[in-house]
Design a protein around this motif. Sequence first.
Motif, short mmCIF file in Angstrom:
data_model
loop_
_atom_site.label_atom_id
_atom_site.label_comp_id
_atom_site.label_asym_id
_atom_site.label_seq_id
_atom_site.Cartn_x
_atom_site.Cartn_y
_atom_site.Cartn_z
N GLU A 71 4.21 -2.41 6.22
CA GLU A 71 5.26 -2.58 5.49
C GLU A 71 5.77 -4.21 5.33
N ILE A 72 5.57 -5.03 6.30
CA ILE A 72 6.04 -6.48 6.31
C ILE A 72 5.02 -7.06 5.32
N ALA A 75 6.21 -6.25 1.91
CA ALA A 75 7.41 -6.80 1.52
C ALA A 75 7.03 -8.24 1.34
N LEU A 102 12.35 -3.36 -2.56
CA LEU A 102 12.77 -3.81 -1.01
C LEU A 102 13.72 -2.54 -0.62
N ARG A 105 11.64 0.47 0.31
CA ARG A 105 10.86 0.37 1.47
C ARG A 105 11.83 0.40 2.70
N LEU A 106 13.25 -0.02 2.60
CA LEU A 106 13.96 0.08 3.70
C LEU A 106 14.65 1.39 4.02
N LEU B 225 12.98 -4.61 8.31
CA LEU B 225 11.86 -3.52 7.76
C LEU B 225 11.31 -3.07 8.92
N ARG B 228 13.60 -0.47 10.88
CA ARG B 228 14.31 0.37 9.86
C ARG B 228 14.43 1.80 10.36
N ARG B 393 20.10 -1.01 4.09
CA ARG B 393 19.03 -0.89 2.91
C ARG B 393 19.42 -1.49 1.63
#
Lengths: 143, 511
Positions: A71-72, A75, A102, A105-106, B225, B228, B393
């Motif tokens: 994920e990171i 991003a 973004l 993905r959050l 992230l 989350r 988010r």
Amino acid sequence: MSDRIFGIACLLLAGFYLVSASTIELGFIETPVGPRAFPYIIGAVLAISALYPIFVPDAPPEWPDMRGLVEIAFAAAVMFAYAWLLPTGGFVLCTAVAAAVLSWRLGTTPLAAATAGVAISVGIYVVFHLVLGLSLARGPWGF
Amino acid sequence: MDALSSLAAGFEVAFTFQNLFLALLGCFLGTIIGALPGLGPSNGVAILIPLAFTLGLPATPALILLTSVYYGAMYGGRISSILLNIPGDEPALMTTLDGFPMARKGQAGEALALSGIASFVGAFFATWGLVFLAPVLVGVALLFGPAEYFALYALAFATLGGIASRNQAKAAIAAMIGLGISTIGVDAMAGVARFTYNEVHLYSGIDFLVAIVGLFAISEVFLFLEHRGEGGASTSGTKLSRVTAPVSMLKESAGAMGRSTVLGFIAGVLPGAGASLGSFISYTVEKRISDKKGTFGKGDPRGVAAPEAGNNAAAGGALVPMLALGVPGSGTTAVLLAMLLALNITPGPLLFQKNPDVVWGLIAALFIGNIMLLLMNIPMVSLFVRVLLIPPRFLMPAVAMISFVGIYGISGSTFDLMVMVGFGVMGYVLRKLDVPLVPIILGILLGGEMEKSLRRAVQISDGDWSVLLSSPLTIGLWAFAIIGFVAPLIIGRYLRPKIADEPQAEGADPD
């Protein structure tokens, strides 16, 4: 373990920095303290402090699992791509896409994320460009 | 009474329509930034600097806007501490201890009103402290030569590493990384390129704004992230009644506010100790003095008043060394220093002589802003509570995009944007490893001046390095530096918030 790796990385960085410092040109004027002295001090202190975490490491941090790392990395890649494509794609399009990705993905649902992306992009464009007069990247359509 | 007449002149500067409006805007934005968990004073101010800069605001209005944000964030942090048990920023950590229990007892309104008043008391008297102490410090600083300045910078790094971080070696590493970054680019004194590796973009050095926004704001997005889906915020559990504090409660807490203001201010003036330490010391001392019935931690109003007065007083105190010496004592004042440097203003004794309008206009604006904040934070607090419900988010992408806009606005260079993302990744990794970020920022900011004073000092003495320890002042400063770095190793366990030692501090924003 993380601290040991960090210490070794800092030690390597210090070595690289010191070697680079020794290749700085000295210029024409002879002065008691040239442009190399301060970097030498920095490199030396860095090398000495880097020894501590190698020999006395702290408790290891909780690294994210594989999914979190992906994920990171994803991003970060989106942000790099955003920076890269900004002059080509123009501000509004690039920002809408990047913000939407973004937000998705959050944890936002894709449709809501797309709406949020457009809202963020247009909102920033209106406030910062139209109201405050900041210059933003111009794409092929001028916005 | 020189200070008072200067202050009067300052009020003339501050009382323009534009400056009052900026103070109001800053207070409003600051309270929101403080209240939102994950956005704290230092990254809030960091995001706004490039914007203030690109909008072409002159020095005084820009500073008024940003310090209002700083003061506002100190007020705002308490809102989420009390209602959600999540500190809105690091200095508000101690407020959760008694604030949340009060809210659960149905006293959320009282807690918010009381903490608002305590914040006002702390900030108001600390601003008076700034008025009187800063000119005194300027008088001392005028005696400083380059060797003294070099020692002073070392002192700032040493106390920052000693007091404010959990691991001295990591703080030293961070400071050296920052100083190392500051040496990149063409050396102004010898005119030779250093560490540029023939990359054109590096000749002018790394812009500190790029580094600050990357390290603070972008790394925050990565942390969100990672975490989350954990701990969603909701205020549903607590009902907000009328936001007023009964007179009896105020009377009971008056002593706590007074003591905490003094302690917080002192903690703020010390280099390296920011508002977090101010609120921590205030709470701990107050607990020792007043907690006779064991009510602290269970919703004692004094436990809400003390840390809030303490952190606001520390915020004012931290401005003293930043303005008078050019050496910031905390994360956010370091960011404010970046603002001044970006505007080509060097803080320090000369600022008071050359630009008195900037300094005193700013101080006057702080008084005005403080009153605005009190008015905003008590009757209008429910408005801010609603802002708290914006989910991260949606918020975090907006924060990231605004950061990009600000940096792009300064230079119009995509290279800078990529460097910023690089700093964001670096900031994330360093935060995970518990390496403090503030010494890095301080190193990038002060590196140039530190090297200049070193080279001047040795040059004046014709190559004799012992000049660095030749005067009583330098010896005193070095002694302080060593004590500040080493002493916390011995007594550190008593000085530091225990909660901050837990891993959740990684996400907290330095003040």
